[in-house]
Structure formats: C-alpha cells, structure tokens
Motif scaffolding. Sequence first.
Motif: not given
Length: 487
Positions: A71-72, A135, A138, A140-141, A162-163
Amino acid sequence: MTDPTSPGARAPRRADALMDDAYDAYGTAGADDFDGEQLEREDRASLRRVAGLSTELSDVSEVEYRKVRLEQVVLVGIWTSGTAEEADRSLAELAALCETAGAVVLDGVVQRRSKPDPSTYIGSGKADELRELVESTGADTVVCDGELSPGQLIHLEEVVKVKVVDRTALILDIFAQHAKSREGKAQVALAQMEYMLPRLRGWGQSMSRQAGGSGGGGGMATRGPGETKIETDRRQIHERMAKLRKEIVQLKTGRDIKREERRRRHVPSVAIAGYTNAGKSSLLNRLTGAGVLVENALFATLDTTVRRAETPGGRTYTLADTVGFVRHLPHHLVEAFKSTMEEVADADLVLHVVDGSHPDPEVQLESVRTVLREVGAEAATELVVVNKADAADPEVLARLIEAEPGAAVVSARTGQGVDELLALVESRLPHPPVEVEALVPYTEGGLVSRAYTEGEVLSTEHTPDGTLLHARVGPDLAAELRPHLRT
C-alpha cells in the motif's frame, strides 16, 4: 468572515514558509518567550507538509499485508497541543509504524486544530485538500494519527475516495503480522475484534434479512423477524471473542504455574519493559545470550521470552523480555495483553529501557509508565536503563541522568556499561529472608547446589566433615538445612 476554502481566500502555506515564520519568531522573542501559537489564523488551520517522511523505495519486493499489494499511504495528523517539532515527531513515528506494516509513505501533513473535527477528523475544507494530495501522489490509503470514530472513518473515506486507516487499526495490523505464539495470536485476534465490533457496516444485499418475514420463504422454523447480515456478523464476533477469552485464560494458567514454581524456589525475576524499538531484545541477548530476534522495526517482539541469567556473584534470576509500548497504545491491546504484561507486574525488578538516541526520550518514559499503571505494575521496583548510549546526544544523556537519578547508561550493541548494569541488578534484587550457617555433609551436596541457585551464597569452606555454608536462603531450604546448622 472569509471562507478559507473559497477562491478568494489566501492559499494554505506549505511547511517551509510556516517553519521560517516560526524560527523568525523564535529568533526575535527568544526561546523562553516563543510558545508556538503566533501563526496567523489561516496558517494555524492549514495543512502543514511534514518533510522527510517518505519511505518510497526504488526496489521493493512484494510483502504480505492484508492480502493486498504493497500500500502507498499519505499520513495526516492533528496538532492540538505542544510544539511543531513534537507534532512532526508524532507523524514521523506514524511513518515508522506504516513502514513496519509494509506500506510505502508518500507524504504527510499536519493540521493545527484545537480538537479533531467530529465529522471528518480534520474538517470538511481540509478533507478536500487532503483528497487533492491523495490524487496528486497516487496514494491508495490515508492513515490518521489518532483513533477515529466509526462516523469519522466513513465520512473521511467519502471525501478522500480511498481507504482510511487510523492509528489503532495500524498498530493492530502490525501486531497481527508479528504474533508467533498461540497466545500472542489469540490476544491480537481478540483486540482486533474489540476494535472491529462497533465499526461493522454493510450496504445493499449485506443488510438484507436472513430467512425471516411472515411470508415464510424459508418454510417452517424460519418465519419471524429474522436478522440482518450485520447482526449475524456481530453475533459471530461475540461468540468468537468468548472462545478467545477462554483460550487466553487457559494459556495464562500454564505461565502462572511456571511463575509459581519460580516463586516457590525463590528465584528472583527481572522484566525488561520499555518503548518499542528501544533495544530491549538486544539487551536481553547481551545479558543472557538468548538469541532473541533483533530487528530495527517497531513491535518486532510480541511474545514474552523468559531466560535464565546470573549476577556477577553467581546468583540465579530470570529475565523476561516483554512487548514494547508506544504512545497512545490502543486500549484494546492493553486489555488483550494484560495477562502477558503480568510478567512485568509480578517482577521483583523492572528494567525500564529507554532509547537514549531519541530526541525526546522523556515522552517515551512517560508513555511506558502510563501503560504500566494501567496493568497494575507501577509498584514494581524500577531501574531506568538508557540504551544506545553510543549513538546518543551527550546533552540528551546528561538531561536523562539528571532527571532519572541512579539510571544505568549502556549500549547493548557495543557492551558499554553492561558490567555496571549487572552490578546494579545484583544490588536491587531482593535478598532471601533467612541467613544460615551450616556444615553440609558431602553426601548432601545437592543442598549446597540449591543454595547457589535458589539463594545467595555468602561464603563456602571445604572441611574434612563437609562444606561449611554461609548463605541467605528461602524458608523451605532453610528448613532442610536445619539439621546441619552450626550452633
């Protein structure tokens, strides 16, 4: 009043501008006058970029983390009190937790607020800014430096798209990865379920009724109100939690029996406690050669390790390595690991290890002591051990020694100060209550051996009739030595 999110409002300023203003104020007013509250209102409410948090690597292998890809993440924290440096250090610790969990930290921001927003944690306008940051990077968390309510999690996810993970869920995730023993896994699972229970949610089909309703679609014995999928999940979690608590109690019984046996033999016990990554396992290995896993990661040790050790005078004692603590350790974890932490509460001496190379070790000391109070271990005799002396700032060491009189300064890596620490441990261990002087026949040499392992031998002398033993021992051994006492 101008809306800070409107086109006409002044754009939020980045960290370099804010820090320049802060240091200018510091230089003008002096260190004693600057209180960190002199920023403009827009600046105080803006998201402040925290430099140096990125852990993105050019070559990262796949890791197992929640059964998804690496995860990023973007970090976000709330600065409610203290200085800007303290807020940055808190977010840096969160970055280290994320890295330990197997994530890549892309960026991190801190917002100045008097208290978290009850809806989105950072406020609706700042949540929009956070979405733009997500955004652009990039990610995702989003990981928040605090425990969010179920409502805050839902609303912030709706905005950032995102999560969203809070600090508590992150620490629970790390514990789940690092637990190895049966008891450790059960404790982590229980803590995770305690955390998940109020955060269950479902949409669409998952909220439908299960085999209920007067229409009787399921036939006999299925008619009635039924229960939703989320109610079924809650019931199953409650049942699983009850089984885990029973399992933990059963496993605790085994440790209690071993501990009681050590007490019966009057073997003193020493527990190593301290902040995560302070070097507790390294110190255990240095003192006993235990070969425990040592890793530059948070919470590398979860399962309690008990090893036999000897003082320089030959007196036997047990040394227990325990799970590390951290600021704002989740309450669920404290409760789940309370049985394991009894090793600390029942110890005759607690070696409180603190990282001397940390810029703010006093905060670590207080965080650990807070948890020790929660588990009822504050009454134990404490010996502060300042570790990593080879990498510590001399000014920080001097400050710690002044604040903690009698502290030992060591380096588990180089061995510096270990001999002095062992001498301190020997002096702090409780002494057996009964002093005896006995002439023990050579045919009963086992009593002399037990005096060495269970008591404190003051002197021995070999005579034609046997071993002249002068020692301090426990009541049980003293009773067995009574026929040989010298009058």
